[in-house]
Design a protein around this motif. Structure first.
Motif, PDB file in Angstrom:
ATOM      1  N   ARG A  74      -0.488   5.946  15.584  1.00  0.00           N
ATOM      2  CA  ARG A  74      -0.220   6.663  14.342  1.00  0.00           C
ATOM      3  C   ARG A  74      -1.536   7.245  13.856  1.00  0.00           C
ATOM      4  O   ARG A  74      -2.552   6.563  13.825  1.00  0.00           O
ATOM      5  CB  ARG A  74       0.375   5.744  13.267  1.00  0.00           C
ATOM      6  CG  ARG A  74       1.732   5.132  13.640  1.00  0.00           C
ATOM      7  CD  ARG A  74       2.743   6.182  14.039  1.00  0.00           C
ATOM      8  NE  ARG A  74       4.103   5.729  14.060  1.00  0.00           N
ATOM      9  CZ  ARG A  74       4.727   5.253  15.132  1.00  0.00           C
ATOM     10  NH1 ARG A  74       4.126   5.114  16.274  1.00  0.00           N
ATOM     11  NH2 ARG A  74       6.001   4.905  15.057  1.00  0.00           N
ATOM     12  N   ARG A  75      -1.502   8.495  13.491  1.00  0.00           N
ATOM     13  CA  ARG A  75      -2.735   9.189  13.114  1.00  0.00           C
ATOM     14  C   ARG A  75      -2.697   9.640  11.668  1.00  0.00           C
ATOM     15  O   ARG A  75      -1.637   9.909  11.103  1.00  0.00           O
ATOM     16  CB  ARG A  75      -2.947  10.413  14.017  1.00  0.00           C
ATOM     17  CG  ARG A  75      -3.024  10.105  15.489  1.00  0.00           C
ATOM     18  CD  ARG A  75      -4.273   9.385  15.808  1.00  0.00           C
ATOM     19  NE  ARG A  75      -4.337   9.124  17.253  1.00  0.00           N
ATOM     20  CZ  ARG A  75      -5.147   8.252  17.784  1.00  0.00           C
ATOM     21  NH1 ARG A  75      -5.961   7.572  17.033  1.00  0.00           N
ATOM     22  NH2 ARG A  75      -5.154   8.056  19.074  1.00  0.00           N
ATOM     23  N   ARG A  76      -3.883   9.742  11.109  1.00  0.00           N
ATOM     24  CA  ARG A  76      -4.035  10.303   9.772  1.00  0.00           C
ATOM     25  C   ARG A  76      -3.702  11.790   9.850  1.00  0.00           C
ATOM     26  O   ARG A  76      -3.652  12.372  10.938  1.00  0.00           O
ATOM     27  CB  ARG A  76      -5.480  10.131   9.280  1.00  0.00           C
ATOM     28  CG  ARG A  76      -5.899   8.706   9.168  1.00  0.00           C
ATOM     29  CD  ARG A  76      -7.288   8.522   8.591  1.00  0.00           C
ATOM     30  NE  ARG A  76      -8.207   9.619   8.844  1.00  0.00           N
ATOM     31  CZ  ARG A  76      -9.527   9.503   8.839  1.00  0.00           C
ATOM     32  NH1 ARG A  76     -10.087   8.337   8.602  1.00  0.00           N
ATOM     33  NH2 ARG A  76     -10.301  10.545   9.062  1.00  0.00           N
ATOM     34  N   PRO A  77      -3.503  12.438   8.701  1.00  0.00           N
ATOM     35  CA  PRO A  77      -3.206  13.880   8.713  1.00  0.00           C
ATOM     36  C   PRO A  77      -4.279  14.719   9.430  1.00  0.00           C
ATOM     37  O   PRO A  77      -3.966  15.755  10.001  1.00  0.00           O
ATOM     38  CB  PRO A  77      -3.123  14.236   7.230  1.00  0.00           C
ATOM     39  CG  PRO A  77      -2.689  12.971   6.576  1.00  0.00           C
ATOM     40  CD  PRO A  77      -3.365  11.870   7.346  1.00  0.00           C
ATOM     41  N   ALA A  89      -5.681  -1.292   3.293  1.00  0.00           N
ATOM     42  CA  ALA A  89      -5.339  -0.719   1.991  1.00  0.00           C
ATOM     43  C   ALA A  89      -3.862  -0.347   1.935  1.00  0.00           C
ATOM     44  O   ALA A  89      -3.187  -0.594   0.923  1.00  0.00           O
ATOM     45  CB  ALA A  89      -6.214   0.504   1.706  1.00  0.00           C
ATOM     46  N   ILE A  90      -3.334   0.233   3.013  1.00  0.00           N
ATOM     47  CA  ILE A  90      -1.910   0.576   3.070  1.00  0.00           C
ATOM     48  C   ILE A  90      -1.060  -0.684   2.938  1.00  0.00           C
ATOM     49  O   ILE A  90      -0.051  -0.708   2.234  1.00  0.00           O
ATOM     50  CB  ILE A  90      -1.584   1.320   4.382  1.00  0.00           C
ATOM     51  CG1 ILE A  90      -2.252   2.695   4.387  1.00  0.00           C
ATOM     52  CG2 ILE A  90      -0.076   1.439   4.584  1.00  0.00           C
ATOM     53  CD1 ILE A  90      -2.279   3.355   5.760  1.00  0.00           C
ATOM     54  N   ALA A  91      -1.493  -1.755   3.613  1.00  0.00           N
ATOM     55  CA  ALA A  91      -0.747  -3.016   3.584  1.00  0.00           C
ATOM     56  C   ALA A  91      -0.915  -3.762   2.266  1.00  0.00           C
ATOM     57  O   ALA A  91      -0.151  -4.683   1.978  1.00  0.00           O
ATOM     58  CB  ALA A  91      -1.191  -3.910   4.745  1.00  0.00           C
ATOM     59  N   ARG A 116       5.223  -0.823   7.426  1.00  0.00           N
ATOM     60  CA  ARG A 116       6.437  -0.267   8.025  1.00  0.00           C
ATOM     61  C   ARG A 116       6.940   0.923   7.216  1.00  0.00           C
ATOM     62  O   ARG A 116       7.250   1.980   7.768  1.00  0.00           O
ATOM     63  CB  ARG A 116       7.514  -1.355   8.092  1.00  0.00           C
ATOM     64  CG  ARG A 116       8.800  -0.902   8.739  1.00  0.00           C
ATOM     65  CD  ARG A 116       9.895  -1.922   8.564  1.00  0.00           C
ATOM     66  NE  ARG A 116      10.363  -2.042   7.201  1.00  0.00           N
ATOM     67  CZ  ARG A 116      11.162  -1.165   6.589  1.00  0.00           C
ATOM     68  NH1 ARG A 116      11.563  -0.089   7.216  1.00  0.00           N
ATOM     69  NH2 ARG A 116      11.556  -1.349   5.344  1.00  0.00           N
ATOM     70  N   ARG A 117       7.004   0.775   5.925  1.00  0.00           N
ATOM     71  CA  ARG A 117       7.492   1.860   5.066  1.00  0.00           C
ATOM     72  C   ARG A 117       6.536   3.052   5.068  1.00  0.00           C
ATOM     73  O   ARG A 117       6.977   4.196   5.123  1.00  0.00           O
ATOM     74  CB  ARG A 117       7.704   1.357   3.644  1.00  0.00           C
ATOM     75  CG  ARG A 117       8.894   0.450   3.518  1.00  0.00           C
ATOM     76  CD  ARG A 117       9.006  -0.087   2.077  1.00  0.00           C
ATOM     77  NE  ARG A 117      10.033  -1.090   1.977  1.00  0.00           N
ATOM     78  CZ  ARG A 117      11.308  -0.832   1.750  1.00  0.00           C
ATOM     79  NH1 ARG A 117      11.714   0.398   1.607  1.00  0.00           N
ATOM     80  NH2 ARG A 117      12.182  -1.807   1.674  1.00  0.00           N
ATOM     81  N   PHE A 118       5.250   2.800   5.010  1.00  0.00           N
ATOM     82  CA  PHE A 118       4.269   3.882   4.993  1.00  0.00           C
ATOM     83  C   PHE A 118       4.400   4.750   6.245  1.00  0.00           C
ATOM     84  O   PHE A 118       4.351   5.978   6.173  1.00  0.00           O
ATOM     85  CB  PHE A 118       2.847   3.311   4.901  1.00  0.00           C
ATOM     86  CG  PHE A 118       1.780   4.372   4.892  1.00  0.00           C
ATOM     87  CD1 PHE A 118       1.427   5.008   3.715  1.00  0.00           C
ATOM     88  CD2 PHE A 118       1.146   4.755   6.070  1.00  0.00           C
ATOM     89  CE1 PHE A 118       0.457   6.011   3.702  1.00  0.00           C
ATOM     90  CE2 PHE A 118       0.173   5.741   6.072  1.00  0.00           C
ATOM     91  CZ  PHE A 118      -0.170   6.376   4.881  1.00  0.00           C
ATOM     92  N   PHE A 119       4.583   4.113   7.385  1.00  0.00           N
ATOM     93  CA  PHE A 119       4.666   4.851   8.645  1.00  0.00           C
ATOM     94  C   PHE A 119       6.089   5.263   9.014  1.00  0.00           C
ATOM     95  O   PHE A 119       6.313   5.859  10.072  1.00  0.00           O
ATOM     96  CB  PHE A 119       4.032   4.045   9.780  1.00  0.00           C
ATOM     97  CG  PHE A 119       2.539   3.943   9.658  1.00  0.00           C
ATOM     98  CD1 PHE A 119       1.744   5.049   9.895  1.00  0.00           C
ATOM     99  CD2 PHE A 119       1.932   2.761   9.287  1.00  0.00           C
ATOM    100  CE1 PHE A 119       0.363   4.981   9.779  1.00  0.00           C
ATOM    101  CE2 PHE A 119       0.554   2.672   9.162  1.00  0.00           C
ATOM    102  CZ  PHE A 119      -0.232   3.781   9.409  1.00  0.00           C
ATOM    103  N   GLY A 120       7.068   4.963   8.157  1.00  0.00           N
ATOM    104  CA  GLY A 120       8.451   5.358   8.413  1.00  0.00           C
ATOM    105  C   GLY A 120       9.051   4.657   9.617  1.00  0.00           C
ATOM    106  O   GLY A 120       9.819   5.252  10.374  1.00  0.00           O
ATOM    107  N   LEU A 121       8.715   3.392   9.785  1.00  0.00           N
ATOM    108  CA  LEU A 121       9.194   2.622  10.926  1.00  0.00           C
ATOM    109  C   LEU A 121      10.496   1.913  10.578  1.00  0.00           C
ATOM    110  O   LEU A 121      10.757   1.621   9.407  1.00  0.00           O
ATOM    111  CB  LEU A 121       8.128   1.595  11.326  1.00  0.00           C
ATOM    112  CG  LEU A 121       6.770   2.203  11.687  1.00  0.00           C
ATOM    113  CD1 LEU A 121       5.703   1.127  11.761  1.00  0.00           C
ATOM    114  CD2 LEU A 121       6.864   2.969  12.983  1.00  0.00           C
ATOM    115  N   PRO A 122      11.311   1.623  11.577  1.00  0.00           N
ATOM    116  CA  PRO A 122      12.591   0.963  11.301  1.00  0.00           C
ATOM    117  C   PRO A 122      12.403  -0.482  10.845  1.00  0.00           C
ATOM    118  O   PRO A 122      11.391  -1.118  11.157  1.00  0.00           O
ATOM    119  CB  PRO A 122      13.311   1.019  12.648  1.00  0.00           C
ATOM    120  CG  PRO A 122      12.232   1.130  13.664  1.00  0.00           C
ATOM    121  CD  PRO A 122      11.122   1.892  13.005  1.00  0.00           C
TER     122      PRO A 122
END
Length: 193
Positions: A74-77, A89-91, A116-122
């Protein structure tokens, strides 16, 4: 595969029928995309699609592997990898705790859910075993292939075909309402997919 993984076996059989490639699904499905969506290494996805088994891994090892997978894939923008500090920080935790999780593989549910939510994971991304994760990722693939094989199946399942069969008994206003409803459903379905 064990009985616990029978659902995956059933999906693989159905996909084999629909693609005409039983036992050769890695040749026709996007293995890299399935890996990306599940956190399962490409080789293991290919092995499972071919009817093989995944290497045995405990929960802690699986969580650790999927956390590392996120960091690698997963990459930053701007296209760069997320640092451990950014992932922490995301966690909602510290870099030290994240480093500890990578060693122990046992983060809190709250922190993994934030990732999981930040990266749109199931749901279950970190904890699902490989056959279970692949089974879930294959559901939209299966639905798409089944829709291609029988475009009216979704209409039959919804009862719309039965309703349309009553058209000779409907007045023009009822027919127009039915047509509007069908169009609305088709348009809404297209927006979802």
């Amino acid at each position: 595969m064990s009985d616990a993984h029978a659902p995956l076996t059933g999906v693989l059989e159905r996909l084999g029928e629909l693609t005409g490639r039983p036992g050769r699904l890695p040749e026709v499905l996007d293995v890299a995309d399935l890996s990306y969506r599940t956190g399962i290494p490409v080789g293991v996805v290919a092995e499972l699609l071919a009817g093989g088994a995944a290497p045995e891994a405990g929960l802690a090892e699986r969580v650790r592997q999927r956390l590392d997978f996120i960091r690698e894939n997963r990459r930053r923008p701007d296209g760069k990898r997320y640092s451990l500090g950014e992932l922490a920080a995301i966690a909602g935790t510290s870099r030290q705790w994240l480093s500890e999780w990578r060693k122990s593989g046992l983060p809190s549910l709250e922190h993994t859910d934030r990732l999981r939510r930040f990266f749109g994971l199931p749901a279950g991304f970190f904890t699902a075993d490989e056959p279970e994760a692949l089974y879930e990722a294959l559901q939209p693939v299966l639905q798409g292939l089944e829709a291609q094989a029988d475009p009216l199946s979704r209409l039959r399942e919804s009862g719309l075909v039965r309703l349309a069969a009553r058209a000779p008994q409907m007045n023009p206003r009822q027919l127009a309402t039915l047509a509007d409803l069908a169009e609305m459903l088709i348009t809404a379905e297209g927006a979802v997919n």
